[in-house]
Motif scaffolding. Structure first.
Motif, short mmCIF file in Angstrom:
data_model
loop_
_atom_site.label_atom_id
_atom_site.label_comp_id
_atom_site.label_asym_id
_atom_site.label_seq_id
_atom_site.Cartn_x
_atom_site.Cartn_y
_atom_site.Cartn_z
N GLN A 7 -6.35 -2.64 9.37
CA GLN A 7 -6.29 -1.52 9.18
C GLN A 7 -6.53 -2.33 7.03
OE1 GLN A 7 -2.13 -0.58 8.58
NE2 GLN A 7 -2.65 1.54 8.44
N ILE A 354 -2.13 -5.65 2.34
CA ILE A 354 -1.13 -5.25 1.91
C ILE A 354 -0.67 -4.45 0.93
CG2 ILE A 354 1.03 -4.96 2.07
CD1 ILE A 354 1.46 -6.93 4.30
N GLU A 355 -1.27 -5.07 -0.36
CA GLU A 355 -1.53 -4.50 -1.56
C GLU A 355 -2.14 -3.74 -1.63
OE1 GLU A 355 -1.04 -7.50 -5.19
OE2 GLU A 355 -2.21 -8.33 -4.12
N MET A 357 -3.54 -1.50 0.60
CA MET A 357 -3.03 -0.34 1.76
C MET A 357 -2.42 0.19 0.89
SD MET A 357 -3.15 -3.05 5.15
CE MET A 357 -1.87 -1.74 5.76
N GLU A 358 -1.59 -0.51 0.33
CA GLU A 358 0.22 0.38 -0.57
C GLU A 358 -0.48 1.03 -1.57
OE1 GLU A 358 2.95 -2.43 0.26
OE2 GLU A 358 3.33 -1.93 1.95
N ASN A 359 -1.18 0.70 -2.27
CA ASN A 359 -2.19 1.24 -3.92
C ASN A 359 -1.17 0.23 -4.82
OD1 ASN A 359 -3.54 2.68 -2.47
ND2 ASN A 359 -2.47 4.49 -2.12
N ARG A 360 -1.26 -0.70 -4.54
CA ARG A 360 -0.33 -1.94 -5.50
C ARG A 360 -1.45 -2.56 -6.22
NH1 ARG A 360 2.78 -5.40 -3.60
NH2 ARG A 360 2.73 -5.11 -1.52
#
Length: 391
Positions: A7, A354-355, A357-360
């Protein structure tokens, strides 16, 4: 395939390579400030050492490396940081710092202990901290670095429960991508927290030798127990393509890491080690490189002040961390500059996957690496000024 890795967006430097290839096809002259791979020639002494060491018969080498190289590294570290390292028990040669950083969690993350499998690192940051963690089955924990903290990773501001579950902390000062630096007191403070919670402190020190003001310290000056540092000749000596560096620190950790590295196929070729021995034993070529990067830095200090772009003043590294013009993201400004052949790295490239992917992840910043020659930098600012005026 590992779901989390699948991802993630492509490695950012590979994406830049595709963009540059497209620009070349369109006949646009490229000023590449994207990938941190400077153009200055490798010192003749180092090149000659490598050529002279290429053997008639090629044979396998040991992951422990040549004793002469480890001795040269030990001597350099003592002269530079005032820390004595046993060349037999506290130093391992590596193929640059990237592979060593990537492989480290494979040895020290125990997938049978999920209660102690977290790896903390700062974001924006070098993507390999996260990716090495994911491949090792650990849990990456990106911690946003704040401008008000000087882009320092502040473990003292994190929840105790998180620290209790953490196995490895990555520090990187001087910092990529911001160019921020840290004091010895900072390393001492962070080491105290790591020892309290049984965390291995890993310090990526790839840029300690590219400084313009005070000499940056090493984490090993704060202490040896529980500390491992990663150094490279890529930036210090312009040996990016040679792939050579070292890992040093706590002898118990180094011993376990050496055992693991024997499985990875990362023993450095003898002729590369001979060249590295010469590089670590010489400071003259490093001083010349620092002066070249200072000249490049000064060109852009004057330029950014002239056109009104905000930036973090670079005390070390060959990077600028720059805020995009008001109303634009770093990515939008980077795309605008591309139309004129100016290649920069949007800040989003240094967000953790990861940020994203999580829209952060959002970034008003972009990074430039002072890669082109001094003459090309002077030419580039004229093109850039025109691009900036046509936003």
């Amino acid at each position: 395939m590992n779901r989390l890795i699948r991802q993630l967006k492509p490695y950012p430097m590979e994406e830049l390579n595709r963009i540059k290839a497209s620009l070349k096809e369109r006949g646009i002259k490229i000023y590449d400030f994207g990938t941190g791979d400077p153009k200055e020639p490798t010192d003749q002494k180092i090149r000659k050492a490598l050529i002279d060491a290429v053997p008639e018969v090629s044979q396998y080498t040991s992951v422990a490396g040549r004793a002469e190289l480890r001795n040269a590294i030990s001597e350099w570290f003592k002269n530079r940081f005032g820390v004595e390292l046993d060349p037999d028990t506290q130093i391992i040669p590596s193929n640059g710092s990237k592979e060593a950083i990537f492989h480290f969690p494979l040895v020290f993350i125990d997938t049978d202990q999920p209660e102690k499998n977290k790896v903390i690192f700062g974001t924006p940051g070098y993507p390999v901290y996260e990716r090495g963690t994911l491949y090792a089955g650990g849990m990456p924990v990106p911690v946003p670095l704040r401008e008000e903290d000087g882009f320092l990773l502040r473990l003292d501001k994190l929840d105790k429960s998180l620290l209790q579950e953490t196995k490895i902390v990555w520090l990187n000062y001087p910092h990529n991508p911001t160019g921020a630096t840290a004091s010895l007191q900072y390393f001492q403070d962070m080491l105290g927290i790591c020892r309290e919670y049984g965390i291995i402190l890993c310090s990526d020190e790839c840029y300690t030798e590219l400084y313009f003001d005070e000499k940056p310290p090493s984490a090993l000056q704060a202490g040896i127990e529980g500390v491992v540092v990663f150094h490279s000749l890529s930036k210090r000596s312009g040996l990016t393509g040679y792939r050579t560096g070292f890992v040093a620190g706590d002898p118990q950790i180094i011993s376990e890491y050496r055992k693991g590295r024997a499985s990875f196929g990362v023993a450095t070729p003898d002729f590369i080690q001979k060249a590295a021995e010469v590089a670590w034993s010489d400071e003259e070529h490093v001083e010349k490189r620092r002066e070249i990067f200072r000249r490049k830095r000064d060109i852009f200090l004057e330029f950014f002040d002239k056109i009104g772009l905000e930036y973090l003043y670079p005390q070390a590294t060959f990077y600028f961390w720059i805020k995009a013009p008001e109303g634009m993201s770093g990515e939008e400004y980077a795309k605008h500059l591309l139309q004129y052949g100016i290649v920069v790295s949007p800040g989003v490239n240094f967000c953790a996957g990861i940020e994203i992917m999580e829209n952060r992840c959002s970034s008003d910043y972009f990074r430039i690496a002072l890669v082109p020659t001094v003459e090309e930098c002077m030419e580039a600012v004229r093109v850039w000024e025109k691009a900036h005026s046509e936003i």
